[in-house]
Write a protein that holds these residues in place. Sequence first.
Motif, mmCIF file in Angstrom:
data_model
loop_
_atom_site.group_PDB
_atom_site.id
_atom_site.type_symbol
_atom_site.label_atom_id
_atom_site.label_comp_id
_atom_site.label_asym_id
_atom_site.label_seq_id
_atom_site.Cartn_x
_atom_site.Cartn_y
_atom_site.Cartn_z
ATOM 1 N N THR A 32 75.022 33.109 40.949
ATOM 2 C CA THR A 32 76.080 32.328 40.309
ATOM 3 C C THR A 32 75.904 32.364 38.791
ATOM 4 O O THR A 32 74.846 32.772 38.278
ATOM 5 C CB THR A 32 76.056 30.872 40.782
ATOM 6 N N HIS A 33 76.931 31.876 38.061
ATOM 7 C CA HIS A 33 76.824 31.785 36.601
ATOM 8 C C HIS A 33 75.622 30.919 36.206
ATOM 9 O O HIS A 33 74.841 31.271 35.314
ATOM 10 C CB HIS A 33 78.095 31.171 36.009
ATOM 11 N N THR A 40 68.189 34.102 32.352
ATOM 12 C CA THR A 40 68.265 34.723 31.020
ATOM 13 C C THR A 40 67.956 33.739 29.900
ATOM 14 O O THR A 40 67.576 34.150 28.806
ATOM 15 C CB THR A 40 69.665 35.312 30.774
ATOM 16 N N GLY A 41 68.151 32.440 30.169
ATOM 17 C CA GLY A 41 67.975 31.437 29.116
ATOM 18 C C GLY A 41 69.175 31.308 28.209
ATOM 19 O O GLY A 41 69.146 30.559 27.220
ATOM 20 N N SER A 42 70.245 32.010 28.529
ATOM 21 C CA SER A 42 71.439 31.963 27.677
ATOM 22 C C SER A 42 72.125 30.604 27.789
ATOM 23 O O SER A 42 72.370 30.121 28.896
ATOM 24 C CB SER A 42 72.419 33.065 28.084
ATOM 25 N N VAL A 45 76.546 32.303 28.193
ATOM 26 C CA VAL A 45 77.130 33.209 29.183
ATOM 27 C C VAL A 45 76.204 33.380 30.380
ATOM 28 O O VAL A 45 75.023 33.694 30.230
ATOM 29 C CB VAL A 45 77.424 34.601 28.573
ATOM 30 N N GLY A 46 76.767 33.164 31.576
ATOM 31 C CA GLY A 46 76.070 33.489 32.801
ATOM 32 C C GLY A 46 76.846 34.562 33.544
ATOM 33 O O GLY A 46 78.076 34.643 33.413
ATOM 34 N N PHE A 47 76.157 35.391 34.320
ATOM 35 C CA PHE A 47 76.812 36.503 35.013
ATOM 36 C C PHE A 47 76.841 36.254 36.525
ATOM 37 O O PHE A 47 75.811 35.992 37.141
ATOM 38 C CB PHE A 47 76.103 37.821 34.700
#
Length: 231
Positions: A32-33, A40-42, A45-47
């Motif tokens: 999930t996002h 990633t720690g972002s 934005v999640g992918f």
Amino acid sequence: MGLKLIDLSQEIYEGMDIFPMHPKTFIMTYMTHEENKKITGSPTVGFYARSLLISEHCGTHSDGVVEYKPGGATIDKMPLEYFWGSAICLDVSHVRYPKYIEPEDLEEALEKSGQEIRKGDIVLLYTGHHDRNFGTDKFQTEYTGLSYEGAKWLAEKGVVNIGVDAPAIDLTPDDINFSGHLVCAEYNITNTENLCNLDKVVNKRFLYIGLPLKIRGGTGSPIRAVALVEE
């Protein structure tokens, strides 16, 4: 004069209608996002990604010769010209199960279309089966198909890809010889099944594109089949 793009493909989704001898489609969330952001720690934005478990013959697809001929070409080794090029669509919608599509049906349909079959052509057959029966119990059980003589009539004219708006080019399950596939094996050509929207291209000549995935050793591949027609 412009060009219009017509989608000839079924959707791929979990629960989709599948030919009985092939595995069902499963679609699972891989990430999930929110899960991806944690990895990633972002902060922004999640992918989101899913995993597909599908048959090489699910939905609108083309066959590798190897599916019906031991030692035949796999989908990644077949000429791309088998999957795109000049095409015509013949109206054989008056031929209904349990009758076969015979050479005389094809001859009559070709004459009515005002077209000709050229060497290297892709020929799609509008049976009307998808329009009449998609989503019903009859879709996998009551559709017409090519007789051996009908399929050979097309192959001998140089057709490299025979397409149909039904689960198979054969009159399945009645024809245990699988006559259409048998001819494709003899002539080392492909066929394309589970097309739709053929009523929009019937009796026309158009540019057909239905490229398979480059699956190493593939027995077939789902495709996104489209027609480019002049407006």
